[in-house]
Enzyme design. Structure first.
Site, PDB file in Angstrom:
ATOM      1  N   GLU A 187       8.051  57.574  -7.239  1.00  0.00           N
ATOM      2  CA  GLU A 187       8.862  58.174  -6.051  1.00  0.00           C
ATOM      3  C   GLU A 187      10.261  57.704  -6.030  1.00  0.00           C
ATOM      4  O   GLU A 187      11.203  58.581  -5.599  1.00  0.00           O
ATOM      5  CB  GLU A 187       8.219  57.746  -5.013  1.00  0.00           C
ATOM      6  CG  GLU A 187       8.065  58.860  -3.855  1.00  0.00           C
ATOM      7  CD  GLU A 187       6.945  58.720  -2.615  1.00  0.00           C
ATOM      8  OE1 GLU A 187       6.025  59.208  -2.570  1.00  0.00           O
ATOM      9  OE2 GLU A 187       7.006  57.497  -2.089  1.00  0.00           O
ATOM     10  N   HIS A 208     -10.191  49.861 -24.576  1.00  0.00           N
ATOM     11  CA  HIS A 208     -11.460  50.943 -25.189  1.00  0.00           C
ATOM     12  C   HIS A 208     -11.207  52.301 -24.361  1.00  0.00           C
ATOM     13  O   HIS A 208     -12.055  52.975 -24.546  1.00  0.00           O
ATOM     14  CB  HIS A 208     -12.748  50.371 -24.598  1.00  0.00           C
ATOM     15  CG  HIS A 208     -13.055  48.745 -25.307  1.00  0.00           C
ATOM     16  ND1 HIS A 208     -13.612  48.768 -26.280  1.00  0.00           N
ATOM     17  CD2 HIS A 208     -12.494  47.839 -24.771  1.00  0.00           C
ATOM     18  CE1 HIS A 208     -13.635  47.415 -26.602  1.00  0.00           C
ATOM     19  NE2 HIS A 208     -13.039  46.842 -25.642  1.00  0.00           N
ATOM     20  N   LYS A 233       4.991  68.498   2.303  1.00  0.00           N
ATOM     21  CA  LYS A 233       4.659  68.298   3.463  1.00  0.00           C
ATOM     22  C   LYS A 233       5.039  69.295   4.494  1.00  0.00           C
ATOM     23  O   LYS A 233       4.006  69.749   5.311  1.00  0.00           O
ATOM     24  CB  LYS A 233       5.515  66.965   4.041  1.00  0.00           C
ATOM     25  CG  LYS A 233       5.101  65.634   3.557  1.00  0.00           C
ATOM     26  CD  LYS A 233       5.837  64.571   4.173  1.00  0.00           C
ATOM     27  CE  LYS A 233       5.446  63.043   3.533  1.00  0.00           C
ATOM     28  NZ  LYS A 233       6.343  62.252   4.077  1.00  0.00           N
TER      29      LYS A 233
END
Ligand code: PA5
Length: 479
Positions: A299, A328, A442
């Site tokens: 961000e 793994h 938003k």
């Protein structure tokens, strides 16, 4: 300075540098050549700090002075409640989660109260998944629970929606005269929609200082309150942060200043096409620290425009991994896939437990060799072996070695990564402290949820929604 003696961590960047095994690594001169821009970045950052633009550093002392109030409140309420629930998202949730996991028992919530020091269980609701949220509300008894609503802006839809549900539940269960005792709010001193409600309804309130953005706010009441509630030594946490802060502000030179060094390595790697920054702790306690780092790096540094308004589209994509689990899962790609990653390992020198592996001489040699060693030794061996394997594969990596997972070291780590991010912002010539790219999403949410003033946006999104390329049972043609 005092911090000199207490600088407990080691930053090992051998895996970034040229060696027989890694001829493509950096030369010392390449780091030295960055000193001029690093010095300029330091001056700019310190000036911005003085001007109140980098308060995550400047207000650490203020936060230290606030600690007695936080601790006193935490000690008083924690004996009266069974559960402490944080309602928050992004920077208001990831820090509290990271520090809790790093410093408390891994199965803290499952422990009986006496093993938790009679402290409450902690739940951090960092999402609005309706199933998870409903399940939590059925799990905890609201009468035994304190809800901490954390929102810097006091406007975030997710947190406000959670708050409204909780407030309603509390009113029904605890009654109009008692429900407010179950809410503590952490928000801005002056701004936002949460503040007037908190004031009118009489919630206990802590302040997030104006100049500290969400992802830099762990060492404000955002993180200090949940940590103190759950018994973490917040004094030591802040002490470590203050020491690291002082070192970074007062040390000159890329080979001495830890934030300069890490930012310089990040910049060089970015310039050489490493678009991905992997953060891979070798300690389960740091698993959520990787989430916190990912937000901080993404961000802060993922930006479209530079300071002069030119389109630059910069930023390394952070990837969270966990050693050894992801050996793994991911390491095959790191070793042999595209050479576009730089890996930061975070290792811990001394674990609180080591866990002996039993010796059984009757077992085949291929298993027997593990006997008599510890799980800690196995973990270190795997970390070192992965480092070496990546070096042989010509892949760049570095390591932050913490003496142990203790509050002081974790405080240091937080500040190091915050300062490194701030430096990287300067080196990339972007603003690391805003997040314009999330605003559109938003606003779209406000529009779709019917907030006043967003009617045009709503129309725009609905129009866009009419264009559909989908594969479903209607569009699927049978051969
Ligand atoms: O780092 C940030 O600024 C964001 O991640 C915010 O913390 C997040 O969007 C939540 O915002 P707020 O604390 O205002 O509710």
């Amino acid at each position: 300075m005092d911090s000199q003696a207490r600088f407990g961590m080691t930053i090992d960047y051998t895996g970034m540098m040229q060696s027989k095994q890694n001829p493509n690594g950096f030369l010392k001169a390449e780091l030295q050549n960055l000193q001029v821009v690093l010095d300029k970045a330091q001056t700019t950052l310190l000036n911005r700090r003085d001007a109140g633009e980098i308060d995550f550093s400047k207000l650490l002392v203020t936060m230290k002075n606030l600690l007695p109030e936080i601790i006193e409140y935490a000690n008083t309420v924690s004996t009266k409640i069974e559960n402490f629930v944080v309602l928050g998202i992004g920077g208001s949730a990831l820090g509290p989660l990271a520090v809790h996991q790093a410093l408390n028992h891994y199965y803290y919530n499952e422990l009986p109260p006496e093993k938790r020091g009679y402290r409450p269980r902690l739940y951090v609701m960092d999402n609005i998944d309706p199933v998870r949220f409903s399940e939590l509300l059925r799990l905890v008894d609201p009468r035994e629970t304190l809800f901490n609503v954390v929102s810097k802006s006091g406007n975030t839809s997710e947190t406000m929606a959670q708050f409204l549900i909780v407030r309603d539940t509390l009113r029904r269960i605890c009654g109009d005269s008692r429900y407010a005792e179950h809410i503590v709010v952490t928000t801005d001193r002056e701004k936002g929609n949460l503040l007037p409600i908190a004031l009118t309804e009489g919630y206990k309130r802590f302040v997030i200082p104006a100049g500290i953005g969400g992802r830099f706010s762990e060492l404000t009441p955002v993180g200090l309150l949940p940590a103190a509630i759950c018994g973490i030594d917040v004094q030591q946490l802040l002490e470590g942060a203050l020491d690291m802060d002082e070192r970074i502000r007062e040390t000159q030179g890329v080979f001495s200043n830890p934030a300069q060094l890490r930012a310089a390595l990040a910049l060089l790697s970015w310039q050489k096409g490493k678009n991905i920054s992997v953060f891979m702790p070798y300690a389960d306690g740091l698993k959520t620290m990787a989430d916190w780092y990912a937000q901080l790096w993404a961000e802060s540094l993922g930006k479209r425009y530079d300071r002069q308004g030119r389109e630059v589209h910069v930023g390394q994509t952070p990837v969270k991994a966990l050693g050894v689990t992801d050996q793994h899962s991911q390491v095959q790609l790191y070793a042999e896939g595209p050479d576009d990653k730089v890996i930061t390992f975070v290792a811990v020198e001394k674990f609180n437990e080591t866990q002996q592996i039993p010796i059984d001489l009757k077992l085949p040699d291929d298993i027997q060799f593990l006997g008599g060693k510890t799980l800690a030794e196995l973990l270190w061996a795997e970390q070192k072996a992965t480092e070496y394997a990546l070096t042989l594969a010509g892949r760049q990596h570095n390591k932050i070695l913490l003496p142990s997972l203790d509050p002081y070291s974790v405080g240091q780590l937080l500040l190091l990564l915050e300062w490194e991010t701030a430096y990287m912002g300067e080196l990339l010539n972007i603003n690391a402290f805003d997040q314009p790219g999330v605003e559109e999403g938003k606003n779209g949410t406000y529009a779709l949820m019917g907030r006043k003033g967003y009617e045009t946006k709503k129309h725009e999104i609905e129009e866009y929604g009419k264009i559909k390329y989908v594969l479903n049972s209607e569009t699927m043609k049978k051969v």
